[in-house]
Design a protein around this motif. Structure first.
Motif, PDB file in Angstrom:
ATOM      1  N   TYR A  49      10.836 -19.486  -5.424  1.00  0.00           N
ATOM      2  CA  TYR A  49      11.913 -18.648  -5.950  1.00  0.00           C
ATOM      3  C   TYR A  49      11.341 -17.561  -6.859  1.00  0.00           C
ATOM      4  N   ALA A  50      10.396 -17.920  -7.705  1.00  0.00           N
ATOM      5  CA  ALA A  50       9.771 -16.953  -8.607  1.00  0.00           C
ATOM      6  C   ALA A  50       8.998 -15.893  -7.821  1.00  0.00           C
ATOM      7  N   MET A  51       8.293 -16.294  -6.785  1.00  0.00           N
ATOM      8  CA  MET A  51       7.547 -15.320  -5.977  1.00  0.00           C
ATOM      9  C   MET A  51       8.495 -14.360  -5.267  1.00  0.00           C
ATOM     10  N   GLY A  52       9.635 -14.869  -4.829  1.00  0.00           N
ATOM     11  CA  GLY A  52      10.638 -14.002  -4.200  1.00  0.00           C
ATOM     12  C   GLY A  52      11.175 -12.968  -5.174  1.00  0.00           C
ATOM     13  N   ILE A  53      11.409 -13.376  -6.414  1.00  0.00           N
ATOM     14  CA  ILE A  53      11.884 -12.439  -7.433  1.00  0.00           C
ATOM     15  C   ILE A  53      10.823 -11.375  -7.717  1.00  0.00           C
ATOM     16  N   VAL A  54       9.570 -11.804  -7.834  1.00  0.00           N
ATOM     17  CA  VAL A  54       8.485 -10.851  -8.099  1.00  0.00           C
ATOM     18  C   VAL A  54       8.386  -9.838  -6.961  1.00  0.00           C
ATOM     19  N   ALA A  55       8.484 -10.303  -5.722  1.00  0.00           N
ATOM     20  CA  ALA A  55       8.419  -9.397  -4.578  1.00  0.00           C
ATOM     21  C   ALA A  55       9.596  -8.423  -4.567  1.00  0.00           C
ATOM     22  N   ALA A  56      10.785  -8.905  -4.888  1.00  0.00           N
ATOM     23  CA  ALA A  56      11.964  -8.036  -4.915  1.00  0.00           C
ATOM     24  C   ALA A  56      11.854  -6.980  -5.999  1.00  0.00           C
ATOM     25  N   VAL A  57      11.363  -7.360  -7.163  1.00  0.00           N
ATOM     26  CA  VAL A  57      11.194  -6.399  -8.259  1.00  0.00           C
ATOM     27  C   VAL A  57      10.137  -5.359  -7.891  1.00  0.00           C
ATOM     28  N   ALA A  58       9.044  -5.787  -7.274  1.00  0.00           N
ATOM     29  CA  ALA A  58       8.000  -4.845  -6.864  1.00  0.00           C
ATOM     30  C   ALA A  58       8.551  -3.851  -5.848  1.00  0.00           C
ATOM     31  N   PHE A  59       9.355  -4.322  -4.904  1.00  0.00           N
ATOM     32  CA  PHE A  59       9.956  -3.427  -3.918  1.00  0.00           C
ATOM     33  C   PHE A  59      10.934  -2.456  -4.588  1.00  0.00           C
ATOM     34  N   ALA A  60      11.699  -2.946  -5.558  1.00  0.00           N
ATOM     35  CA  ALA A  60      12.640  -2.079  -6.265  1.00  0.00           C
ATOM     36  C   ALA A  60      11.911  -0.989  -7.036  1.00  0.00           C
ATOM     37  N   VAL A  61      10.799  -1.334  -7.663  1.00  0.00           N
ATOM     38  CA  VAL A  61      10.014  -0.342  -8.403  1.00  0.00           C
ATOM     39  C   VAL A  61       9.449   0.706  -7.443  1.00  0.00           C
ATOM     40  N   LEU A  62       8.934   0.257  -6.317  1.00  0.00           N
ATOM     41  CA  LEU A  62       8.405   1.189  -5.323  1.00  0.00           C
ATOM     42  C   LEU A  62       9.493   2.113  -4.802  1.00  0.00           C
ATOM     43  N   LEU A  63      10.654   1.564  -4.497  1.00  0.00           N
ATOM     44  CA  LEU A  63      11.769   2.382  -4.016  1.00  0.00           C
ATOM     45  C   LEU A  63      12.217   3.375  -5.082  1.00  0.00           C
ATOM     46  N   TYR A  64      12.261   2.947  -6.333  1.00  0.00           N
ATOM     47  CA  TYR A  64      12.630   3.844  -7.426  1.00  0.00           C
ATOM     48  C   TYR A  64      11.646   5.003  -7.549  1.00  0.00           C
ATOM     49  N   GLU A  65      10.358   4.699  -7.440  1.00  0.00           N
ATOM     50  CA  GLU A  65       9.343   5.746  -7.537  1.00  0.00           C
ATOM     51  C   GLU A  65       9.484   6.756  -6.397  1.00  0.00           C
ATOM     52  N   VAL A  66       9.778   6.279  -5.209  1.00  0.00           N
ATOM     53  CA  VAL A  66       9.932   7.186  -4.063  1.00  0.00           C
ATOM     54  C   VAL A  66      11.165   8.057  -4.242  1.00  0.00           C
ATOM     55  N   VAL A  67      12.279   7.450  -4.629  1.00  0.00           N
ATOM     56  CA  VAL A  67      13.532   8.203  -4.748  1.00  0.00           C
ATOM     57  C   VAL A  67      13.468   9.202  -5.889  1.00  0.00           C
ATOM     58  N   THR A  68      12.769   8.910  -6.964  1.00  0.00           N
ATOM     59  CA  THR A  68      12.715   9.827  -8.090  1.00  0.00           C
ATOM     60  C   THR A  68      11.556  10.812  -7.999  1.00  0.00           C
ATOM     61  N   SER A  69      10.801  10.794  -6.919  1.00  0.00           N
ATOM     62  CA  SER A  69       9.727  11.782  -6.771  1.00  0.00           C
ATOM     63  C   SER A  69      10.348  13.163  -6.559  1.00  0.00           C
ATOM     64  N   GLY A  70       9.608  14.194  -6.848  1.00  0.00           N
ATOM     65  CA  GLY A  70      10.128  15.559  -6.814  1.00  0.00           C
ATOM     66  C   GLY A  70      10.666  15.986  -5.462  1.00  0.00           C
TER      67      GLY A  70
END
Length: 66
Positions: free
Chosen positions: A27-48
């Protein structure tokens, strides 16, 4: 007969107790993976470039005549 049933029950309890931490770690590994994906998606969407494209889409949608 009662002794055999009790021994089986104890064995079952021991096996169950050994596996309890495994579910929590998965369960903890799933949360870590989801947070990492969310951070990556945020970085892509907020890029110039992506931000400019999204703003262009919104501008065209708001200025469209019906």
């Amino acid at each position: 007969m009662y002794g055999k049933t009790r021994a089986r029950l104890r064995a079952l309890v021991r096996r169950t107790r050994r596996d309890t931490g495994m579910v929590t770690s998965e369960y903890a590994m799933g949360i870590v993976a989801a947070v990492a994906f969310a951070v990556l998606l945020y970085e892509v969407v907020t890029s110039g470039q992506v931000r400019a494209e999204l703003q262009g889409i919104v501008r065209r949608a708001l200025s469209a005549r019906t």
